[in-house]
Write an enzyme that holds these catalytic residues in place. Structure first.
Site, PDB file in Angstrom:
ATOM      1  CG  ASP A  90      17.187 -17.839  72.436  1.00 52.81           C
ATOM      2  OD1 ASP A  90      16.306 -17.113  71.941  1.00 52.81           O
ATOM      3  OD2 ASP A  90      17.709 -18.784  71.811  1.00 52.81           O
TER       4      ASP A  90
ATOM      5  CE  LYS B 100      10.346 -19.782  71.794  1.00 54.39           C
ATOM      6  NZ  LYS B 100      11.544 -19.662  70.958  1.00 54.39           N
TER       7      LYS B 100
ATOM      8  CD  GLU C 136      11.360 -15.111  65.172  1.00 57.45           C
ATOM      9  OE1 GLU C 136      11.479 -16.018  66.029  1.00 57.45           O
ATOM     10  OE2 GLU C 136      12.062 -14.085  65.153  1.00 57.45           O
TER      11      GLU C 136
HETATM   12  O1  KIV Z   1      13.700 -15.512  72.149  1.00 60.31           O
HETATM   13  C1  KIV Z   1      12.600 -15.007  71.851  1.00 60.31           C
HETATM   14  O2  KIV Z   1      12.245 -13.902  72.300  1.00 60.31           O
HETATM   15  C2  KIV Z   1      11.730 -15.747  70.961  1.00 60.31           C
HETATM   16  C3  KIV Z   1      10.513 -15.047  70.437  1.00 60.31           C
HETATM   17  C4  KIV Z   1      10.893 -14.040  69.434  1.00 60.31           C
HETATM   18  C5  KIV Z   1       9.503 -16.006  69.913  1.00 60.31           C
HETATM   19  O3  KIV Z   1      12.000 -16.864  70.640  1.00 60.31           O
END
Ligand code: KIV
Length: 273
Positions: A53, A122, A191
């Site tokens: 996102d 995710k 993260e």
């Molecule tokens: O949205 C994203 O790019 C992410 C990564 C930083 C893991 O969740």
């Protein structure tokens, strides 16, 4: 030099990633948001492509990931799946599409998977979203967790600083990681947390742990493609390694083009019909 130890099938699956962890082979994951970049990232041999996102930051210029809608995510994920043959494509569930209501979460997850063709989702959070995680997992949807700095909670955290430095937050993160494993998540992103804690999590769970700003003691790494290619000069966190300086390359090319147009050296007779 290639360091492949696992004999990979033509298509990377969640089972491939688990075998890679068991064999000690690190997992390379990178974001992509469009067809052309997905083709490059996939063609390079990336194991996992994340339609993050972060698309709403990188592609739309929003300051946080909160504005991303489900329809926007479906669009980006569909563009990426069209450009991907081998990598496992994981899409982020946007803020507000899975928190609080497990039935709504399933409805949104099914839409995202059906309409984009992505292979896994995710979700950010631990025990707070357990009901939604159970619902998706019981429907056979492969789920990747995301703990530590979860950008959809930026307003709760009050910024993008490092997480889980204090013992209580570190203990909760470790418990959340074990819960995600027990529920059946196939992998987990950590993260911006201390490297020692991330390594401890990776050793404590059997599922692959992918880090961003979480040190080298995890099972793989993920970065935002535009950041690692040096397309965003203003963003230089400590964890980011820039593998190219595309801002300079693009700026030089654009300036050259403007000069050629003004000087009428483009197009040449050879470039004309
Ligand atoms: O949205 C994203 O790019 C992410 C990564 C930083 C893991 O969740």
């Amino acid at each position: 030099m290639s360091t492949n130890t696992v004999d990979k099938p033509r298509k990377v699956t969640t089972a491939t990633l688990r075998k890679m962890k068991e064999a000690g082979e690190k997992i390379a994951m990178l974001t992509a948001y469009d067809y052309s970049m997905a083709r490059l990232v996939d063609g390079a041999g990336m194991d996992v492509i994340l339609v993050g996102d972060s698309a709403t930051n990188v592609m739309a210029g929003n300051a946080t990931t909160l504005p991303m809608t489900l329809d926007e995510m479906i669009y980006h994920a569909r563009c990426v799946t069209r450009g991907t043959e081998r990598a496992l494509v994981v899409a982020d569930m946007p803020f507000g599409t899975y928190q609080g209501d497990a039935n709504a979460a399933l409805h949104n997850a099914v839409r995202l998977m059906k309409e984009s063709g992505c292979e896994a989702l995710k979700l950010e959070g631990g025990v707070e979203i357990a009901d939604s995680l159970k619902m998706l997992l019981s429907a056979g949807i492969p789920v990747m967790g995301h703990l530590g700095l979860t950008p959809q909670s930026v307003n709760k955290f009050g910024g993008y600083g490092i997480r889980a430095k204090e013992e209580a937050e570190a203990a909760k993160l470790l418990n959340d990681a074990k819960m995600l494993e027990q529920l059946g998540c196939f992998a987990l992103v950590l993260e911006k947390i201390p490297a020692a804690l991330a390594a401890r999590v990776a050793q404590s769970v059997s599922i692959p742990v992918i880090g961003i700003g979480a040190g080298s003691g995890v099972d793989g790494q993920v970065l935002v493609v535009n950041d690692m290619l040096g397309m965003n000069d203003g963003f230089r966190p400590k964890f980011l390694r820039r593998y190219a300086d595309l801002s300079t390359v693009i700026n030089d090319a654009l300036a050259h083009y403007i000069t050629d147009v003004k000087d009428v050296t483009f197009p040449s007779p050879e470039e004309s019909y």
